[in-house]
Motif scaffolding. Structure first.
Motif, PDB file in Angstrom:
ATOM      1  N   GLU A 241      -9.638  -7.897  -1.290  1.00 31.58           N
ATOM      2  CA  GLU A 241      -8.713  -9.016  -1.184  1.00 31.58           C
ATOM      3  C   GLU A 241      -7.741  -8.932  -2.362  1.00 31.58           C
ATOM      4  N   VAL A 249       4.143  -6.278  -1.788  1.00 27.78           N
ATOM      5  CA  VAL A 249       4.127  -6.361  -0.323  1.00 27.78           C
ATOM      6  C   VAL A 249       4.931  -5.219   0.282  1.00 27.78           C
ATOM      7  N   ALA A 263      -2.234  -4.605   7.073  1.00 26.00           N
ATOM      8  CA  ALA A 263      -2.633  -5.613   6.094  1.00 26.00           C
ATOM      9  C   ALA A 263      -1.499  -6.585   5.814  1.00 26.00           C
ATOM     10  N   VAL A 264      -0.276  -6.079   5.675  1.00 26.39           N
ATOM     11  CA  VAL A 264       0.887  -6.942   5.422  1.00 26.39           C
ATOM     12  C   VAL A 264       1.157  -7.829   6.623  1.00 26.39           C
ATOM     13  N   ALA A 267      -1.028 -10.785   6.498  1.00 26.40           N
ATOM     14  CA  ALA A 267      -1.066 -11.466   5.202  1.00 26.40           C
ATOM     15  C   ALA A 267      -0.798 -12.962   5.354  1.00 26.40           C
ATOM     16  N   ARG A 276       1.507 -13.063  -2.044  1.00 26.92           N
ATOM     17  CA  ARG A 276       0.801 -13.217  -0.770  1.00 26.92           C
ATOM     18  C   ARG A 276      -0.575 -12.568  -0.857  1.00 26.92           C
ATOM     19  N   ARG A 277      -1.535 -13.194  -0.178  1.00 26.77           N
ATOM     20  CA  ARG A 277      -2.900 -12.658  -0.121  1.00 26.77           C
ATOM     21  C   ARG A 277      -3.011 -11.715   1.070  1.00 26.77           C
ATOM     22  N   VAL A 278      -3.579 -10.535   0.827  1.00 23.08           N
ATOM     23  CA  VAL A 278      -3.804  -9.575   1.910  1.00 23.08           C
ATOM     24  C   VAL A 278      -5.220  -9.038   1.794  1.00 23.08           C
TER      25      VAL A 278
END
Length: 352
Positions: A241, A249, A263-264, A267, A276-278
């Motif tokens: 994470e 990004v 993953a992006v 996100a 941003r969390r990915v």
């Protein structure tokens, strides 16, 4: 007349038929011979009854009699095989088929009607396939020709091979060659299994007289696709994470390809600082640490805890290694001022 010269005379004839008037230096460059050899070859063609004419003057050169077309366009076995590599001259040369490919293309063009021959010439002029990735030297593959011969003739290949865990000696039953991202792989049967070997890691190869039977119904493309899927599924052992900056990004797909793109795409929304969390699939812990360091300060590892701790230890070691005695960032003499001997490189907009 030896075969090499006969092939060259035919290539010269087909060049004049396909392209029209050509000068002696142009022909010499195409055939990779001297200008003097071109003149001798033209004389040999004329003596054999081929209507080759020389036009004098600045715009001169050699040409065939208007309307003359040779019917000597039958492909040899090697030339026909080489056509499958028509868009990849580099790999054709690595397999020892460069000359066959050139002659086959000339023969094929000579057999086409004039309008289709001109269309094929324009396509070849305007479209080019360059398979390998950027910023990577081509791998030396000195034993590729031996591997290809073993595949064609169904002969056992004895190899000395370098693996990650050490070197081994094995006898392989080669079933096919695959070019993946500019890297050659040999697919071969070993005892009761079929495995893939990176050709550049073959340290020595000996072609044996023993002939083997190919497995009935073996499909090289289907096998490669299935083995690639298995490799991808076994590759990732966990998930990381991450908290990414706006630049992070953008970097993720560039660094990790399709996995980074996915993953992006999944996100979360950006926070008040644009981060941003990915969730990114990762390999083993040591590999994952290396991957995280590639993202630099544009990524923070939030979890799992063991990966975050491992990255923190790696960063602390880097800080200790590059830190000055007083704890402030330092470096080699001559590089302790902003800019120093380094210069800023701006990434070009339209080139890799």
């Amino acid at each position: 007349m030896d075969r090499m010269r006969a092939d060259r005379l035919l290539s010269l004839l087909l060049l004049l038929q396909n392209r029209g008037r050509m000068t002696a230096p142009e022909l010499a460059a195409e055939l990779e011979v001297s200008v003097r050899t071109v003149y001798r070859d033209v004389e040999a063609l004329s003596a054999s009854g081929v209507p080759v004419y020389a036009d004098r003057g600045p715009a001169g050169g050699f040409r065939l009699l208007d309307g003359y077309r040779t019917r000597l366009t039958g492909l040899t076995g090697d030339e026909a095989d080489s056509l499958f590599l028509a868009g990849m001259p580099g790999p054709a040369a690595e397999l020892g088929l460069a000359a066959d490919l050139t002659t086959a293309q000339l023969k094929l063009r000579a057999a086409l009607p004039a309008e289709l021959g001109e269309r094929s010439r324009r396509i070849q002029e305007r479209f080019h396939l360059d398979a390998p990735g950027w910023f990577r030297d081509a791998e030396p593959v000195p034993h590729l020709a031996a591997a290809a011969e073993a595949v064609w003739e169904r002969r056992v290949l004895r190899v000395h091979y370098r693996r990650w865990r050490g070197e081994v000696r094995r006898e392989l039953c080669p079933l096919g060659l695959v070019l993946k991202g500019g890297i050659w792989y040999l697919v071969a049967r070993v005892e009761d299994s079929v495995r893939s070997y990176r050709v550049s890691r073959i340290l020595d190869a000996e072609l044996l007289a023993e002939v083997f039977e190919r497995p009935a119904g073996f499909d090289l493309a289907a096998h490669w696709e299935e083995s690639s899927r298995r490799l991808e599924s076994a590759r990732f052992q966990g998930e990381a994470e991450l908290l990414l900056s706006e630049r992070g990004v953008k970097l993720l797909p560039m660094q990790f390809g399709a996995v980074g793109e996915e993953a992006v795409a999944a996100a979360g929304p950006p926070d008040d600082r644009g981060r941003r969390r990915v969730v990114l699939p990762v390999e083993s812990l040591p590999v994952a640490v290396h991957d995280m360091l590639r993202l630099g300060t544009d990524a923070e590892v939030l979890g799992p805890p063991e990966l975050r701790s491992a990255v923190a230890r790696a960063v602390a070691e880097l800080a200790r290694r590059y830190g000055a005695p007083n704890g402030t960032p330092g470096g080699p003499p001559g590089h302790d001022t902003p800019g120093g001997a380094w210069r800023t490189v701006h990434e070009p907009r339209d080139t890799p």
